[in-house]
Design an enzyme around this catalytic site. Structure first.
Site, PDB file in Angstrom:
ATOM      1  N   SER A  78     -28.815  32.252  -0.021  1.00  0.00           N
ATOM      2  CA  SER A  78     -28.241  32.398  -1.353  1.00  0.00           C
ATOM      3  C   SER A  78     -26.786  31.947  -1.423  1.00  0.00           C
ATOM      4  CB  SER A  78     -28.346  33.848  -1.829  1.00  0.00           C
ATOM      5  OG  SER A  78     -27.443  34.664  -1.146  1.00  0.00           O
ATOM      6  N   LYS A 133     -21.646  37.711  -1.687  1.00  0.00           N
ATOM      7  CA  LYS A 133     -21.680  36.838  -2.854  1.00  0.00           C
ATOM      8  C   LYS A 133     -20.269  36.479  -3.276  1.00  0.00           C
ATOM      9  CE  LYS A 133     -26.190  37.054  -3.616  1.00  0.00           C
ATOM     10  NZ  LYS A 133     -26.375  37.447  -2.188  1.00  0.00           N
TER      11      LYS A 133
END
Lengths: 205, 205
Positions: free
Chosen positions: B126, B163
């Site tokens: 991701s 993230k």
DNA sequence: CTTGACACTGACTATATAGTCAGTAATAAT
DNA sequence: ATTATTACTGACTATATAGTCAGTGTCAAG
């Protein structure tokens, strides 16, 4: 005025000596070692200092144990010893996925001094295209074998640089990642020392 | 057949105990400690083992000194302790520019265990757009303050992820660096633990 | 001018710790 | 069959090392 964090010259000397002793010999000094370092004749003098350092939470002393001294985290901070790379965590980059219980806290660092891996500070902008900016720290691993495209630390006589290693039709050269600079031939005296395996600090893109 | 590098179970136990003793207490064990660990009654038994380990260059023993044991580089290797981040070098990225004499070998590592900086292993794709691939290790520094665009380690209850932190018109969310994944809202229970300050391993672009 | 923190001395004692000596026993190598 | 290696026991001795006690002198703060 005596802040709990400020050390006298003498106290600092004690803390530093404990640190350097451990670093050089692998174990803490004895009271006798400390007596000699401080040039005092009495154990009491030394014990007083240790008590003070312990009260300030800079060291831990175990009673009755030979060399029973340990520098605490706060002690390292006072010494200005940079701390880095403890246990290896895990996890990440998927969506929330792992529970804390799944975490496998491996030892990656627990770093011992070795010459196999070390840090180098980047100076200049010749590797900016590879994301290595002035002031960044890169992690170098010494190596014997190098491949096309790897970023290497090279030494020419006693000067060093970091560049991309390019092998083009059997001819190799060092390529800066910045059009402002020219390729550098690999001379007979040029030595490839290691390769960049990581980076610390700087902008991440 | 007895290779100089192969350890018997018992010898390995001794080496491991020395290591864990130093790690937990800050100083090496005494003969008595080792006697207890090995469940033997004689010093001689212990001294025999230490002699063997010393002959194999895994440890160094100082005669007459209490706790005079030190694990040598080779000893750490046998233990499988990964070594990392010793002294900080310098140099680089300009053309050949610095002489060896200019090198300022700072201590960056000499790593002490700390919770402030640790490694996390990337899992999943991701964050591939930020150059963080599955299996990469990133260096995390704990932090209280975070800025727009920083890559952060976030915890949601007891699950964790890495993230990019994005603040958009006062609203913040966690953004994967891969179009396959959706942005993740920051819930009240979401905690930002630290930020990515470096990376080890993986491809460098 | 008294109190407390700091930095010691000198002569001890207590004990933690390393080291020695003379063996035994099992197993593997020559 | 003998020798070497590994893995010990048990009873010691020697000394390295920590710890104690009762002080002194300086200096700054209240």
């Amino acid at each position: 005025m005596s802040s709990l964090n400020v050390l006298t010259k003498r106290q600092e000397q004690v803390l530093k000596f404990i640190y350097t002793s451990i670093k050089s010999s692998g174990y803490p000094p004895t009271l006798a070692d400390l007596r000699e370092e401080l040039d005092v004749s009495s154990n009491q003098a030394v014990l007083d200092f240790l008590k003070i350092l312990e009260n300030k939470k800079l060291i831990k002393k175990e009673e009755g144990a030979a060399r029973g001294l340990k520098i605490l985290k706060k002690g390292f901070e006072v010494l200005g010893v940079k701390t880095l790379i403890p246990s290896l965590g895990i996890v990440a980059a998927g969506p929330f996925k792992y529970s804390m219980e799944d975490l496998e806290w491996k030892e990656f660092g627990d770093a011992k001094i070795t010459d196999d891996i070390f840090l180098a500070k980047i100076s200049g902008d010749s590797m900016i295209g590879a994301g290595l900016a002035d002031g960044d720290h890169v992690i170098i691993q010494k190596s014997q074998e190098f491949r096309n495209g790897e970023i290497v630390l090279a030494r020419d006589n006693n000067e060093m640089t970091i560049k991309t290693l390019v092998s083009d039709n059997g001819r190799s050269y060092l390529k800066p990642e910045n059009p402002k600079y020219k390729n550098i031939p690999i001379y007979p005296e040029t030595r490839l020392i290691g390769k960049v395996i990581g980076k610390i600090g700087g902008k991440r893109k």
